[in-house]
Design an enzyme around this catalytic site. Sequence first.
Site, short mmCIF file in Angstrom:
data_model
loop_
_atom_site.label_atom_id
_atom_site.label_comp_id
_atom_site.label_asym_id
_atom_site.label_seq_id
_atom_site.Cartn_x
_atom_site.Cartn_y
_atom_site.Cartn_z
N ARG A 188 41.64 17.97 -4.04
CA ARG A 188 40.80 18.48 -5.12
C ARG A 188 41.07 17.61 -6.34
NH1 ARG A 188 36.27 20.71 -6.15
NH2 ARG A 188 36.26 22.41 -7.66
N ARG B 287 41.23 26.18 -17.63
CA ARG B 287 42.20 26.50 -18.68
C ARG B 287 42.10 25.51 -19.85
NH1 ARG B 287 47.51 25.69 -14.71
NH2 ARG B 287 46.90 23.67 -13.90
N ARG C 137 54.65 41.47 -11.70
CA ARG C 137 55.83 42.12 -12.29
C ARG C 137 55.55 43.58 -12.66
NH1 ARG C 137 56.96 37.37 -15.40
NH2 ARG C 137 57.86 35.85 -13.98
N TYR D 33 51.76 20.18 -2.28
CA TYR D 33 51.95 20.48 -3.70
C TYR D 33 53.46 20.58 -3.93
CZ TYR D 33 51.75 22.17 -8.38
OH TYR D 33 51.93 22.25 -9.74
N GLU E 264 40.60 21.74 -18.85
CA GLU E 264 40.81 21.26 -17.48
C GLU E 264 39.66 21.72 -16.60
OE1 GLU E 264 44.96 21.62 -16.31
OE2 GLU E 264 44.31 22.08 -14.26
N ARG F 219 52.39 31.86 -4.94
CA ARG F 219 53.03 31.25 -6.10
C ARG F 219 52.91 32.13 -7.34
NH1 ARG F 219 53.37 25.97 -7.14
NH2 ARG F 219 51.79 25.95 -8.76
N ASP G 284 56.40 20.84 -6.94
CA ASP G 284 56.79 20.88 -8.34
C ASP G 284 57.75 19.72 -8.60
OD1 ASP G 284 55.42 22.98 -9.60
OD2 ASP G 284 56.69 24.47 -8.61
P1 FAD Z 1 53.33 10.95 -8.84
O1 FAD Z 1 53.85 11.48 -10.11
O2 FAD Z 1 51.87 11.07 -8.57
O3 FAD Z 1 53.73 9.39 -8.79
C1 FAD Z 1 53.24 8.52 -7.79
C2 FAD Z 1 53.03 7.14 -8.41
O4 FAD Z 1 52.71 6.20 -7.38
C3 FAD Z 1 51.87 7.11 -9.41
O5 FAD Z 1 52.32 6.62 -10.65
C4 FAD Z 1 50.87 6.14 -8.76
O6 FAD Z 1 50.15 5.37 -9.71
C5 FAD Z 1 51.77 5.28 -7.90
N1 FAD Z 1 51.07 4.62 -6.77
C6 FAD Z 1 50.30 5.24 -5.83
N2 FAD Z 1 49.80 4.32 -4.98
C7 FAD Z 1 50.27 3.11 -5.38
C8 FAD Z 1 50.10 1.77 -4.91
N3 FAD Z 1 49.32 1.49 -3.84
N4 FAD Z 1 50.73 0.76 -5.56
C9 FAD Z 1 51.50 1.03 -6.67
N5 FAD Z 1 51.69 2.26 -7.16
C10 FAD Z 1 51.08 3.29 -6.53
N6 FAD Z 1 55.22 20.33 -11.55
C11 FAD Z 1 56.10 21.08 -12.25
O7 FAD Z 1 57.28 21.15 -11.90
N7 FAD Z 1 55.69 21.75 -13.39
C12 FAD Z 1 54.41 21.71 -13.85
O8 FAD Z 1 54.08 22.34 -14.87
C13 FAD Z 1 53.46 20.93 -13.11
N8 FAD Z 1 52.18 20.86 -13.52
C14 FAD Z 1 51.28 20.19 -12.75
C15 FAD Z 1 49.95 20.20 -13.15
C16 FAD Z 1 48.99 19.56 -12.37
C17 FAD Z 1 47.56 19.55 -12.82
C18 FAD Z 1 49.38 18.94 -11.14
C19 FAD Z 1 48.35 18.34 -10.24
C20 FAD Z 1 50.71 18.88 -10.76
C21 FAD Z 1 51.68 19.51 -11.56
N9 FAD Z 1 53.03 19.48 -11.22
C22 FAD Z 1 53.92 20.23 -11.94
C23 FAD Z 1 53.52 18.68 -10.07
C24 FAD Z 1 53.98 17.24 -10.49
O9 FAD Z 1 52.86 16.54 -10.98
C25 FAD Z 1 54.60 16.54 -9.28
O10 FAD Z 1 55.78 17.23 -8.91
C26 FAD Z 1 54.98 15.08 -9.51
O11 FAD Z 1 53.91 14.34 -10.02
C27 FAD Z 1 55.40 14.44 -8.19
O12 FAD Z 1 55.89 13.13 -8.42
P2 FAD Z 1 55.60 11.97 -7.36
O13 FAD Z 1 56.52 10.86 -7.71
O14 FAD Z 1 55.63 12.50 -5.98
O15 FAD Z 1 54.06 11.56 -7.60
N1 UDP Z 2 45.35 31.57 -10.00
C1 UDP Z 2 44.36 32.48 -10.32
N2 UDP Z 2 44.20 32.87 -11.62
C2 UDP Z 2 44.95 32.38 -12.62
C3 UDP Z 2 45.96 31.45 -12.30
C4 UDP Z 2 46.13 31.06 -10.99
O1 UDP Z 2 43.63 32.93 -9.44
O2 UDP Z 2 44.72 32.76 -13.79
C5 UDP Z 2 45.51 31.19 -8.59
C6 UDP Z 2 44.65 29.97 -8.21
O3 UDP Z 2 44.19 30.14 -6.88
C7 UDP Z 2 45.62 28.82 -8.31
C8 UDP Z 2 46.94 29.46 -7.84
O4 UDP Z 2 46.86 30.81 -8.33
O5 UDP Z 2 45.24 27.74 -7.49
C9 UDP Z 2 48.19 28.80 -8.37
O6 UDP Z 2 48.13 28.78 -9.79
P1 UDP Z 2 49.27 28.12 -10.67
O7 UDP Z 2 48.92 28.36 -12.11
O8 UDP Z 2 50.59 28.59 -10.18
O9 UDP Z 2 49.21 26.58 -10.27
P2 UDP Z 2 48.84 25.24 -11.03
O10 UDP Z 2 47.34 25.13 -10.99
O11 UDP Z 2 49.36 25.35 -12.43
O12 UDP Z 2 49.50 24.20 -10.23
#
Ligand code: FAD
Ligand code: UDP
Length: 412
Positions: free
Chosen positions: A287, A318, A213, A389, A341, A209, A391
Amino acid sequence: MAEGLDLLNNVELTTLVILDVYLAIDWYNQNMNFDGLEFLIVGSGFFGSVLAERVATVLGKKVIIVEKRGHIGGNSYSGLCSQTGIEEHLYGAHIFHTSNKRVWDYIRSFSDFTNYQHRVFTEYKSVIYPLPISLATINAFYKKQLRPYEVEAFMQNERANENIVNPTNLEEMAISLIGRPLYEAFIKGYTKKQWDKDPRFLPANIITRLPVRKNYNNNYFNDSYQGLPQNGYFKLFENILSNPKIEVKLNTNFFEIKEKIPSSCHIIFTGPIDQYFNYKFGALEWRGLRFVREVLNYEDFQGTAVMNYADELVPYTRIHEFRHFHPERVAPANKTLVVREYPQAWKVGEDPYYPMGTKENLDRYELYRREAASISNLHIGGRMGQYCYLDMDKTILLALELFDKIRVRYAT
Ligand code: FAD
Ligand code: UDP
């Protein structure tokens, strides 16, 4: 002493109030009516919300969403910080980026997007470098002035020291892409903190991921379209769910109302797939994350939206400073919101963040997936349903594709 008693009374009062709330929710759940319902959606993240919108708008059917949290939007939800008025993403910073035109057109029908372009920096041994690893990072790290056309030969030389032909784990994959010194500086410590595992025991695909560059482009993403919802994620979700045929029941756990759902109803479940089946094949591992927020008396704390911390000894991975996600908005001159975080261990019942994609977990997931596929009218999807995972753009695409299939079934 009197103060202590007051405190005790307050605790009792709080317990009573909370108990009252639970009783009220229980009463509410018992009195919910799902008779004749054709579509029940569990979860109001992108997967559930997009499906609800499509079913209501295109099929013209009534949809009920049950959401166990007190807000819509799942992990992409944002709110306004009460002390600063700055929009904060409650479950980690979320930047919208995609190369898929269908997704981009679809999402922009609910909100305009800003032209925010994500740039990340990383601190290693008290020096700040730009990410992703680019010519700027390489030249600063090696104290060189390489030209773009010289990078490949330089990196080949770095990689040749190790001679890894078929990388089988994250460490080998990273070294085969960027060589050992850059790996040890920017990847090893961060990855160990992120996953609590030595990168030699992590799957290679995690690191693919991260782009590398040979120029000075430090845009974090390679996608064609990128931005943030102009009026916030909360407003975006309100718009997606605005069709009057969609009813959202907050603070409602599916497992408490499951028995009331008519057997003919389509259930779209976006919670954890192992929980749906009561963990019969064992729990899938995740995790966890902990966010520590702080309002500081500065106009600007770190000068950028996200600063990564590569050193293993710094306990967080971060720091997000949310004012920088919306430079077009007015933010306070003397206050800023920062969120650290911290990756942490996870156990069943806590918020799952990153799936631990080991072979054992993926094999276990496959057992659940097959079980789900054998039940008609049940659709399990989204990041927790697919133990993957995803997006936001991929989540939306998968929801649109699932709707395409449901629509075909309705047409025949
Ligand atoms: P969720 O958003 O988790 O929604 C699921 C919902 O189901 C929740 O509201 C939950 O409460 C509900 N639920 C679960 N069980 C039950 C139950 N039994 N009864 C009723 N409700 C329930 N993607 C990006 O494109 N860009 C980013 O910058 C980005 N940053 C991220 C950073 C982090 C730290 C993480 C972990 C993910 C990130 N993502 C990002 C990914 C993004 O969070 C997901 O794509 C998105 O949340 C997926 O949507 P979802 O509907 O599958 O799940
Ligand atoms: N990663 C790393 N150093 C960094 C940023 C990311 O080693 O400074 C690695 C790490 O293993 C991480 C993966 O790249 O789990 C993906 O990082 P990214 O920032 O794309 O994912 P996010 O945590 O934002 O979902």
